[in-house]
Each structure stands twice: as structure tokens, then as C-alpha cells.
Write a protein that holds these residues in place. Structure first.
Motif, PDB file in Angstrom:
ATOM      1  N   VAL A 169       0.844  -1.190   0.000  1.00 62.02           N
ATOM      2  CA  VAL A 169       0.000   0.000   0.000  1.00 62.02           C
ATOM      3  C   VAL A 169       0.880   1.242   0.000  1.00 62.02           C
ATOM      4  O   VAL A 169       1.802   1.370   0.812  1.00 62.02           O
ATOM      5  N   LEU A 170       0.605   2.142  -0.936  1.00 60.86           N
ATOM      6  CA  LEU A 170       1.303   3.420  -1.039  1.00 60.86           C
ATOM      7  C   LEU A 170       0.272   4.509  -1.237  1.00 60.86           C
ATOM      8  O   LEU A 170      -0.539   4.439  -2.166  1.00 60.86           O
ATOM      9  N   GLN A 171       0.273   5.488  -0.350  1.00 58.06           N
ATOM     10  CA  GLN A 171      -0.680   6.585  -0.407  1.00 58.06           C
ATOM     11  C   GLN A 171      -2.127   6.091  -0.479  1.00 58.06           C
ATOM     12  O   GLN A 171      -2.948   6.608  -1.230  1.00 58.06           O
ATOM     13  N   GLY A 172      -2.417   5.066   0.295  1.00 53.26           N
ATOM     14  CA  GLY A 172      -3.777   4.572   0.401  1.00 53.26           C
ATOM     15  C   GLY A 172      -4.231   3.672  -0.727  1.00 53.26           C
ATOM     16  O   GLY A 172      -5.378   3.196  -0.727  1.00 53.26           O
ATOM     17  N   GLU A 173      -3.350   3.408  -1.703  1.00 53.92           N
ATOM     18  CA  GLU A 173      -3.701   2.545  -2.824  1.00 53.92           C
ATOM     19  C   GLU A 173      -2.812   1.301  -2.834  1.00 53.92           C
ATOM     20  O   GLU A 173      -1.671   1.337  -2.384  1.00 53.92           O
ATOM     21  N   GLU A 174      -3.365   0.219  -3.371  1.00 55.42           N
ATOM     22  CA  GLU A 174      -2.609  -1.028  -3.451  1.00 55.42           C
ATOM     23  C   GLU A 174      -1.868  -1.104  -4.778  1.00 55.42           C
ATOM     24  O   GLU A 174      -2.438  -0.832  -5.837  1.00 55.42           O
ATOM     25  N   TRP A 175      -0.598  -1.473  -4.712  1.00 59.64           N
ATOM     26  CA  TRP A 175       0.249  -1.553  -5.895  1.00 59.64           C
ATOM     27  C   TRP A 175       0.930  -2.912  -5.949  1.00 59.64           C
ATOM     28  O   TRP A 175       1.289  -3.468  -4.918  1.00 59.64           O
ATOM     29  N   GLU A 176       1.118  -3.398  -7.160  1.00 58.13           N
ATOM     30  CA  GLU A 176       1.862  -4.644  -7.336  1.00 58.13           C
ATOM     31  C   GLU A 176       3.338  -4.391  -7.077  1.00 58.13           C
ATOM     32  O   GLU A 176       3.901  -3.394  -7.543  1.00 58.13           O
ATOM     33  N   ILE A 177       3.975  -5.286  -6.322  1.00 57.54           N
ATOM     34  CA  ILE A 177       5.394  -5.123  -6.025  1.00 57.54           C
ATOM     35  C   ILE A 177       6.202  -5.268  -7.317  1.00 57.54           C
ATOM     36  O   ILE A 177       6.042  -6.247  -8.046  1.00 57.54           O
ATOM     37  N   PRO A 178       7.044  -4.296  -7.619  1.00 62.37           N
ATOM     38  CA  PRO A 178       7.823  -4.359  -8.866  1.00 62.37           C
ATOM     39  C   PRO A 178       8.930  -5.391  -8.793  1.00 62.37           C
ATOM     40  O   PRO A 178       9.351  -5.809  -7.705  1.00 62.37           O
ATOM     41  N   GLY A 179       9.426  -5.788  -9.965  1.00 59.29           N
ATOM     42  CA  GLY A 179      10.553  -6.694 -10.061  1.00 59.29           C
ATOM     43  C   GLY A 179      11.749  -5.986 -10.657  1.00 59.29           C
ATOM     44  O   GLY A 179      11.651  -4.849 -11.147  1.00 59.29           O
ATOM     45  N   TYR A 180      12.877  -6.642 -10.637  1.00 60.74           N
ATOM     46  CA  TYR A 180      14.116  -6.049 -11.151  1.00 60.74           C
ATOM     47  C   TYR A 180      13.994  -5.693 -12.632  1.00 60.74           C
ATOM     48  O   TYR A 180      14.480  -4.647 -13.068  1.00 60.74           O
ATOM     49  N   ASP A 181      13.349  -6.556 -13.397  1.00 58.24           N
ATOM     50  CA  ASP A 181      13.281  -6.348 -14.845  1.00 58.24           C
ATOM     51  C   ASP A 181      12.110  -5.476 -15.291  1.00 58.24           C
ATOM     52  O   ASP A 181      12.099  -5.003 -16.427  1.00 58.24           O
ATOM     53  N   ASN A 182      11.124  -5.266 -14.419  1.00 61.56           N
ATOM     54  CA  ASN A 182       9.959  -4.475 -14.838  1.00 61.56           C
ATOM     55  C   ASN A 182       9.724  -3.263 -13.943  1.00 61.56           C
ATOM     56  O   ASN A 182       8.594  -2.778 -13.809  1.00 61.56           O
ATOM     57  N   ALA A 183      10.778  -2.772 -13.309  1.00 61.52           N
ATOM     58  CA  ALA A 183      10.642  -1.628 -12.407  1.00 61.52           C
ATOM     59  C   ALA A 183      10.048  -0.419 -13.122  1.00 61.52           C
ATOM     60  O   ALA A 183       9.255   0.338 -12.547  1.00 61.52           O
ATOM     61  N   GLU A 184      10.419  -0.228 -14.388  1.00 61.92           N
ATOM     62  CA  GLU A 184       9.934   0.937 -15.133  1.00 61.92           C
ATOM     63  C   GLU A 184       8.436   0.872 -15.387  1.00 61.92           C
ATOM     64  O   GLU A 184       7.775   1.911 -15.491  1.00 61.92           O
ATOM     65  N   VAL A 185       7.887  -0.333 -15.473  1.00 60.37           N
ATOM     66  CA  VAL A 185       6.436  -0.481 -15.631  1.00 60.37           C
ATOM     67  C   VAL A 185       5.732   0.071 -14.397  1.00 60.37           C
ATOM     68  O   VAL A 185       4.735   0.803 -14.490  1.00 60.37           O
ATOM     69  N   PHE A 186       6.239  -0.277 -13.236  1.00 56.56           N
ATOM     70  CA  PHE A 186       5.699   0.245 -11.978  1.00 56.56           C
ATOM     71  C   PHE A 186       5.818   1.766 -11.918  1.00 56.56           C
ATOM     72  O   PHE A 186       4.871   2.467 -11.542  1.00 56.56           O
ATOM     73  N   VAL A 187       6.980   2.281 -12.311  1.00 54.68           N
ATOM     74  CA  VAL A 187       7.205   3.726 -12.290  1.00 54.68           C
ATOM     75  C   VAL A 187       6.238   4.436 -13.233  1.00 54.68           C
ATOM     76  O   VAL A 187       5.662   5.485 -12.889  1.00 54.68           O
ATOM     77  N   ASP A 188       6.034   3.885 -14.411  1.00 57.49           N
ATOM     78  CA  ASP A 188       5.095   4.482 -15.367  1.00 57.49           C
ATOM     79  C   ASP A 188       3.684   4.550 -14.788  1.00 57.49           C
ATOM     80  O   ASP A 188       2.949   5.519 -15.020  1.00 57.49           O
ATOM     81  N   ARG A 189       3.295   3.539 -14.041  1.00 59.28           N
ATOM     82  CA  ARG A 189       1.968   3.540 -13.420  1.00 59.28           C
ATOM     83  C   ARG A 189       1.854   4.652 -12.377  1.00 59.28           C
ATOM     84  O   ARG A 189       0.815   5.300 -12.255  1.00 59.28           O
ATOM     85  N   LEU A 190       2.930   4.859 -11.616  1.00 57.64           N
ATOM     86  CA  LEU A 190       2.934   5.958 -10.652  1.00 57.64           C
ATOM     87  C   LEU A 190       2.785   7.301 -11.354  1.00 57.64           C
ATOM     88  O   LEU A 190       2.065   8.189 -10.887  1.00 57.64           O
ATOM     89  N   VAL A 191       3.459   7.460 -12.487  1.00 57.49           N
ATOM     90  CA  VAL A 191       3.391   8.708 -13.246  1.00 57.49           C
ATOM     91  C   VAL A 191       1.977   8.931 -13.778  1.00 57.49           C
ATOM     92  O   VAL A 191       1.412  10.027 -13.660  1.00 57.49           O
ATOM     93  N   ARG A 192       1.397   7.885 -14.361  1.00 61.69           N
ATOM     94  CA  ARG A 192       0.053   8.011 -14.923  1.00 61.69           C
ATOM     95  C   ARG A 192      -0.990   8.314 -13.837  1.00 61.69           C
ATOM     96  O   ARG A 192      -1.982   9.002 -14.098  1.00 61.69           O
ATOM     97  N   ALA A 193      -0.727   7.825 -12.624  1.00 60.81           N
ATOM     98  CA  ALA A 193      -1.655   8.070 -11.522  1.00 60.81           C
ATOM     99  C   ALA A 193      -1.475   9.460 -10.913  1.00 60.81           C
ATOM    100  O   ALA A 193      -2.258   9.866 -10.049  1.00 60.81           O
ATOM    101  N   GLY A 194      -0.439  10.182 -11.369  1.00 58.75           N
ATOM    102  CA  GLY A 194      -0.187  11.517 -10.850  1.00 58.75           C
ATOM    103  C   GLY A 194       0.549  11.551  -9.533  1.00 58.75           C
ATOM    104  O   GLY A 194       0.711  12.616  -8.934  1.00 58.75           O
TER     105      GLY A 194
END
Length: 248
Positions: free
Chosen positions: A113-138
Motif C-alpha cells: 500500500v502506497l498513499q492509500g492505494e494497493e500496488w503490485e510489487i515491482p521486479g528487477y526487470d519491470n521496475a519501469e512499468v511500476f514507475v510508469d503507473r505511478l506517473v500516470r496516476a499523478g
């Protein structure tokens, strides 16, 4: 992207403007140190680690001094996403994170949980996918001026006071503090490579060897001799060359 393996830590560069580097530790075979000395660091990061079968996720702010962490026998793999200078979580101001760790209130093996929302734990090879989701969520935003300033690029259209205010807002540190920390980290790399100390001082932009010695003690808690000799029971945190312009 490049892959490097050093000190039991696997690391890679990122093609994301928001990410400085991605690393993982604990998955590489070799002797395990009893503790880790975390050298001062001017970037904040997201860290995921396992301890005795439990997953933990924390946002770790910039560190203005060294810390030592005991590594227990139940420690598992650690993943870290180091964010670029200028990138920050909008709801979590970086100035409040300096020398601080904020842990997720709830984690599982797959989510946190980050800022009240649930997020999938990123992996070494797909960290940028997680980061992109954070950006799109503002949640994750970026001030490119800060990146440019710290690289030594010109800012003719912005007043020095405005530049300093924006650097502090995005990084939690002043330009001077960032350059001092990054200079010390670069000096450690040169010391470990065996470069003579007088050349280390000149290369990293110190006035003289006493200036270098004071900086190493302040930001690493170790002398040049201790850093060069190493300690089999203690590992240093991840060190790498950055684009920050460290010379005065």
C-alpha cells in the motif's frame, strides 16, 4: 541499458527519466557480510526486501550521513529503485523524507500500500512499468530543471533563488549538499580503485588531502585507509558514477 555486478549487488541503468538506477542484492552467490554501511546518498529510493519470510516495502529518503545496518541471518533478496534528482512523489514531499524511512502500512508477497492505494510489487526487470503507473496516476512527478542544474547545465531564464527553491523542493537538499555528498561518493570509488589520495583529491575537486579526509569521514564514517583495506564483515552500500557536476 548496462548490467554490472559488484560487491554482491546486481545493478542496471534505466531508460526512464524518473529513475537513476535499479539494483538487487541477496540473489548473488558469495559470502554474506554481517552488516552494511550505508554511505550518504542524495537520492531517495523505494526498497523492497524480505526478512524471515516477510516482505517489506519502504520509501527511503536522502541520507546526509552514514548509517550501519545489521544483516540478520533471515535476510532475503532486496530490490531497490533509485529515483533521479528532480523526480518525487507529489503527496510525499522529499524534504520531509531526508534521513527518514517511511514503510508501507500493509504488504504481502505480491502487493503493498502506497498513499492509500494497493500496488503490485515491482521486479528487477519491470521496475519501469511500476514507475510508469505511478506517473500516470499523478503520484510521481518530475522537475526537469533540477536534473539540468545538477548536471551543470545553464539556467539563464531562472533566478538563482528560484533554482535553489526548486532543487530543495524536489530533492530535500540544497545544491551544495548534493554536490558534497556526490563528491564524497565519487571519491570512495576512486580510493577503492587504488588511485593515490592526492590524485583522488584533485580528480574529485577537493582543495587538498585534508579536505578529502574530512569529507570521507563525514559522509562514510571511514578513513581512506579503512575504505581501501575493506572489512570482510561489512559491505558498503551501492556506489556508482553519476551525472552530477561535483566541482565547485
Amino acid at each position: 541499458m548496462s548490467l554490472e555486478l559488484a560487491g554482491g549487488v546486481e545493478q542496471r541503468l534505466s531508460d526512464s527519466a524518473y529513475v537513476e538506477r535499479v539494483y538487487r542484492a541477496g540473489s548473488v552467490a558469495g559470502p554474506v557480510a554481517a552488516r552494511m554501511r550505508s554511505v550518504a546518498n542524495s537520492n531517495w529510493e523505494l526498497v523492497v526486501w524480505c526478512d524471515r519470510g516477510e516482505t517489506h516495502v519502504s520509501v527511503r529518503g536522502p541520507e546526509t550521513g552514514p548509517t550501519v545496518l545489521e544483516l540478520g541471518p533471515g535476510a532475503g533478496e532486496t530490490l531497490g529503485i533509485i529515483f533521479s534528482h528532480g523526480a518525487f512523489l507529489a503527496p510525499m514531499p522529499v524534504p520531509a523524507l531526508v534521513d527518514t524511512v517511511v514503510s508501507s502500512p500493509h504488504t504481502t508477497a505480491r502487493s503493498f500500500v502506497l498513499q492509500g492505494e494497493e500496488w503490485e510489487i515491482p521486479g528487477y526487470d519491470n521496475a519501469e512499468v511500476f514507475v510508469d503507473r505511478l506517473v500516470r496516476a499523478g503520484l510521481l512527478v518530475r522537475d526537469p530543471l533540477v536534473t539540468d542544474v545538477l548536471r551543470g547545465d545553464g539556467t539563464a531564464l531562472v533566478t538563482p533563488r528560484s533554482v535553489q527553491r526548486r532543487v530543495v523542493a524536489a530533492t530535500g537538499l540544497t545544491q551544495g549538499a548534493i554536490r558534497q555528498i556526490e563528491r564524497a561518493r565519487q571519491a570512495v570509488l576512486l580510493v577503492q580503485q587504488g588511485m593515490p589520495l592526492i590524485e583522488v583529491a584533485q580528480s574529485a575537486g577537493y582543495h587538498d588531502q585534508p579536505h578529502l579526509a574530512r569529507s570521507l569521514t563525514r559522509f562514510t564514517g571511514r578513513t581512506a585507509s579503512e575504505l581501501r583495506r575493506g572489512d570482510g564483515d561489512e559491505m558498503l552500500s551501492l556506489l556508482y558514477k553519476t551525472d552530477v557536476e561535483v566541482r565547485p
